[in-house]
Design an enzyme around this catalytic site. Structure first.
Site, PDB file in Angstrom:
ATOM      1  N   ASN A   7      58.102   1.071  51.849  1.00  0.00           N
ATOM      2  CA  ASN A   7      56.961   1.808  52.532  1.00  0.00           C
ATOM      3  C   ASN A   7      55.960   0.534  53.551  1.00  0.00           C
ATOM      4  OD1 ASN A   7      55.721   4.153  50.029  1.00  0.00           O
ATOM      5  ND2 ASN A   7      57.002   4.272  51.921  1.00  0.00           N
ATOM      6  N   ASP A  50      55.309  12.953  46.995  1.00  0.00           N
ATOM      7  CA  ASP A  50      56.024  13.018  48.478  1.00  0.00           C
ATOM      8  C   ASP A  50      55.487  14.212  49.157  1.00  0.00           C
ATOM      9  OD1 ASP A  50      57.228  12.019  50.544  1.00  0.00           O
ATOM     10  OD2 ASP A  50      59.248  13.130  49.987  1.00  0.00           O
TER      11      ASP A  50
HETATM   12  C1  FPP Z   1      54.349   9.993  50.081  1.00  0.00           C
HETATM   13  O1  FPP Z   1      54.219  10.843  51.260  1.00  0.00           O
HETATM   14  C2  FPP Z   1      53.167   9.470  49.586  1.00  0.00           C
HETATM   15  C3  FPP Z   1      52.751   8.269  49.392  1.00  0.00           C
HETATM   16  C4  FPP Z   1      53.744   6.940  50.059  1.00  0.00           C
HETATM   17  C5  FPP Z   1      51.512   7.691  49.008  1.00  0.00           C
HETATM   18  C6  FPP Z   1      51.015   8.105  47.833  1.00  0.00           C
HETATM   19  C7  FPP Z   1      49.666   7.938  47.979  1.00  0.00           C
HETATM   20  C8  FPP Z   1      48.652   8.506  47.193  1.00  0.00           C
HETATM   21  C9  FPP Z   1      48.886  10.204  46.911  1.00  0.00           C
HETATM   22  C10 FPP Z   1      47.325   8.064  47.452  1.00  0.00           C
HETATM   23  C11 FPP Z   1      46.670   7.491  46.186  1.00  0.00           C
HETATM   24  C12 FPP Z   1      47.415   7.381  45.238  1.00  0.00           C
HETATM   25  C13 FPP Z   1      46.986   6.691  44.011  1.00  0.00           C
HETATM   26  C14 FPP Z   1      47.782   6.367  42.634  1.00  0.00           C
HETATM   27  C15 FPP Z   1      45.497   6.247  43.923  1.00  0.00           C
HETATM   28  P1  FPP Z   1      54.784  10.487  52.529  1.00  0.00           P
HETATM   29  O2  FPP Z   1      53.562   9.704  53.586  1.00  0.00           O
HETATM   30  O3  FPP Z   1      56.089   9.841  52.787  1.00  0.00           O
HETATM   31  O4  FPP Z   1      54.870  12.224  53.115  1.00  0.00           O
HETATM   32  P2  FPP Z   1      56.122  12.609  54.308  1.00  0.00           P
HETATM   33  O5  FPP Z   1      57.191  12.667  53.448  1.00  0.00           O
HETATM   34  O6  FPP Z   1      55.622  13.912  54.583  1.00  0.00           O
HETATM   35  O7  FPP Z   1      55.955  11.625  55.460  1.00  0.00           O
END
Ligand code: FPP
Length: 247
Positions: A69, A21
């Protein structure tokens, strides 16, 4: 790369689950689009997978995309799906070279066909690998998973294949996406948020929880090692008292 000497290889968790996250906030702090944060999260994924495998962890599960998401702006969803396809494609050889098997859990049929195709190809290519199983939770939520399990169990009862009296915890276990995977002993969440966000709710019944303020793109090998060291310092009592556990 050398693993931190404080880590006791005889006391490793078998299964570590990670809620990655903070990508969005990481990008915002730099005045960039949220997708910039996701792109930069890939290095942390690579480092974590590499470190877990080298350490001897047998199962690593990463929460890459939740059912919720899908409610994000279309632009961000498309960027995440493209990134997933690209990353899976690019990393399949590395997974094979490191004897890592790729697995996926979630409502996979809801993924774009290009993503599903790439995923299935990588799963097929790595299916014989045995050092570690890397599971990506994609279009996953625990409430969805448990609801599906309840439906499947109800169908078995209706068809006469299962008696209600026979239903126990193992019946539920067998109907979850994680049926061949042991429950995680350790769950890590980055970004300073202290919640589970619909992730492996059944499976983490007795998991140790480790929260770090680091945003996911900043998460490094040392942070993963720190979580393992912290885990190894905890007393896991499973409802018993301390004296029983140490006896
Ligand atoms: C959460 O951060 C992250 C995600 C929803 C996506 C995770 C994906 C990756 C790390 C990219 C690639 C992954 C793989 C396995 C190839 P957020 O967007 O919720 O962050 P925030 O809470 O700061 O808004």
């Amino acid at each position: 790369m050398a693993i931190d000497k404080r880590i006791d290889s005889a006391k490793l968790p078998q299964h570590v689950a990670v809620i990655m996250d903070g990508n969005g906030r990481w990008a915002k702090q730099r005045g960039r689009l949220r997708t910039f944060g996701h792109n930069n999260g890939v290095k942390a994924v690579r480092d974590t997978v590499e470190c877990a495998a080298e350490m001897g962890i047998k199962y690593l599960t990463l929460y890459a995309f939740s059912t919720e998401n899908w409610n994000r702006p279309k632009f961000e969803i498309n960027a995440l799906m493209t990134l997933l396809v690209k990353t899976i494609n690019k990393e399949t050889k590395t997974l094979t070279d490191n004897d890592i098997k790729l697995n996926a859990i979630g409502n996979l049929d809801s993924l774009p066909s290009s993503c599903l195709k790439e995923l299935n190809e990588a799963i097929e290519k790595t299916k014989g690998n045995t050092r570690m199983t890397l599971t990506l939770a994609l279009s996953y939520s625990s409430k969805w998973e448990i609801t599906e399990a309840v439906k499947a169990i109800a169908k078995n009862v209706k068809s006469g294949d299962l008696n209600v009296e026979e239903i126990d915890e193992s019946t539920v276990d067998k109907h979850l996406c994680t049926l061949n995977i042991p429950d995680p002993e350790l769950l890590i969440r980055t970004s300073g948020e202290h919640r589970i966000s619909n992730f492996l709710l059944w499976q983490i019944a007795y998991a140790e929880l480790f929260f770090t303020d680091k945003l996911w793109p900043d998460f490094e090998r040392v942070d993963f090692e720190e979580a393992i060291i912290d885990y190894q310092g905890r007393e896991r009592r499973f409802g018993k008292i301390s004296e029983q556990v140490s006896a």
